[in-house]
Design a protein around this motif. Structure first.
Motif, short mmCIF file in Angstrom:
data_model
loop_
_atom_site.label_atom_id
_atom_site.label_comp_id
_atom_site.label_asym_id
_atom_site.label_seq_id
_atom_site.Cartn_x
_atom_site.Cartn_y
_atom_site.Cartn_z
N ARG A 270 -25.26 -9.03 0.93
CA ARG A 270 -25.23 -10.53 1.34
C ARG A 270 -25.49 -10.57 2.88
O ARG A 270 -26.23 -11.46 3.19
N GLU B 29 -25.64 -19.38 -4.65
CA GLU B 29 -24.94 -18.41 -3.86
C GLU B 29 -24.25 -17.55 -4.99
O GLU B 29 -24.13 -16.37 -5.24
N ASP C 142 -24.65 -13.72 -6.01
CA ASP C 142 -23.55 -13.01 -6.28
C ASP C 142 -23.59 -12.02 -7.44
O ASP C 142 -23.08 -10.98 -7.61
#
Lengths: 198, 198
Positions: free
Chosen positions: A189, A85, A89
């Motif tokens: 996202r 994750e 990002d």
DNA sequence: CAGAGAGGTTAGCGCTCGTTAACCTGAAGG
DNA sequence: CCTTCAGGTTAACGAGCGCTAACCTCTCTG
């Protein structure tokens, strides 16, 4: 990485102005005289620095693709032992920085590719493909349910989302760079999450 | 709405081929002779149907913007008494249909606008703005927490996402039209949801 | 059946564009 | 001090472009 303090070379000036003009009016819509005028010299003077108009576009597009890919690779290398994750990002953040800070280049990047000579186009396409595949791998780590073709489509779509900044009105009308970056990040996202939740 | 069964007129043939060529190589990159050849007549023969090359582009862009806006208005009118969520879904669905079925037009739509005469460009911009505002209103009904500027940015970004279909490879390499449409739809909703959850 | 008009054709004009040629100049260096 | 050369200049060429002119030929229709 030391930030440059020395003055930009003439070549760099030319490339910057050419990028702006190409983005505004298209490759075929800009004449060499205009590019020259933008840096204070006149038309044919450009040929002391570049082989031709095509060469300027080629250098711009290869440069963009290379920068994106290099930046992404570095981010991937720096992210050792962190969650997928966090890596995703980081990729998103890098792409947004690029889209917000180099808008003309982002425009050129997916608009004028077909004006390149065959060999240059192949090179740019290859760099772009590597960049995409790098994203695809990370996305599939975060959302293992995604098949590869689906993940690739999702990545392309998110690029479309992030690259939409040129349409967001002139830089002044935005809610501020930071807020815009954050909004884009959240939406990216969210889009990936929705793609991953089949 | 009866689907057309009669043969397309010459004008329509020309517009279709011109759209394809403009999208492939840019407005300035296509000559009138090529457009003529694409419909089996030669260069100057086009002037029996259009005032000039500019007029073709203008008619294409005005047509696109008008179609999008008209379609959206109809969807809004048809949706009486349903939830805002359903209206938003309907808008998204309409835009996706357009993006998937008229890819050349989608490309032209945000790429060649600046090649228009002032009056035509203003008209197209006005139609586009109405279309955006219509989306903004619906999005804000679904996500009341969004300020208007933020909602507008979000809408533009989702357009970028939905209009990314031209980058998804040639029509064959996609996972199938239905699956692609569904994926794009989910991602658009996910992006809006993420934007709305400040 | 004459005439008109729609929809083609080819020739060519005028302009713009990318590029080259020929020349100039100021600063660096032996 | 003369030479070299990087980095400019203007003039001009050749190609390609959008568009017009002039002409041709079907197909209606009064």
């Amino acid at each position: 990485m030391a930030t440059r303090t020395d003055a930009p070379t003439r070549r760099e000036q030319i490339l910057k102005e050419a990028a702006r003009l190409f983005a505004e009016r298209g490759f075929h819509g800009v004449g060499v005289d205009e590019i020259g005028a933008a840096v204070g010299i006149s038309g044919p003077g450009l040929y002391r620095h570049f082989a031709g108009k095509d060469a300027m576009l080629a250098e711009l597009l290869v440069g963009i693709s290379g920068q994106l890919l290099t930046g992404a690779k570095r981010r991937l290398a720096d992210a050792d032992g962190v969650t997928p994750e966090a890596v995703l990002d980081s990729l998103i953040e890098g792409h947004i920085d690029f889209a917000l800070d180099d808008r003309p280049l982002i425009i050129l990047h997916d608009r004028e590719l077909d004006r390149l000579r065959d060999s240059d186009r192949k090179l740019v396409r290859q760099l772009q493909r590597q960049y995409v595949e790098l994203w695809v791998e990370v996305v599939r780590e975060v959302y293992p349910g995604l098949t590869e073709p689906t993940a690739r489509s999702a990545v392309h779509s998110v690029f479309g989302l992030l690259n939409s900044t040129p349409h967001l009105g002139r830089p002044g009308s935005l809610p501020g760079r930071g807020a815009t970056a954050e909004l884009l990040h959240r939406m990216a996202r969210g889009a990936f999450a929705a793609a991953g939740a089949e």
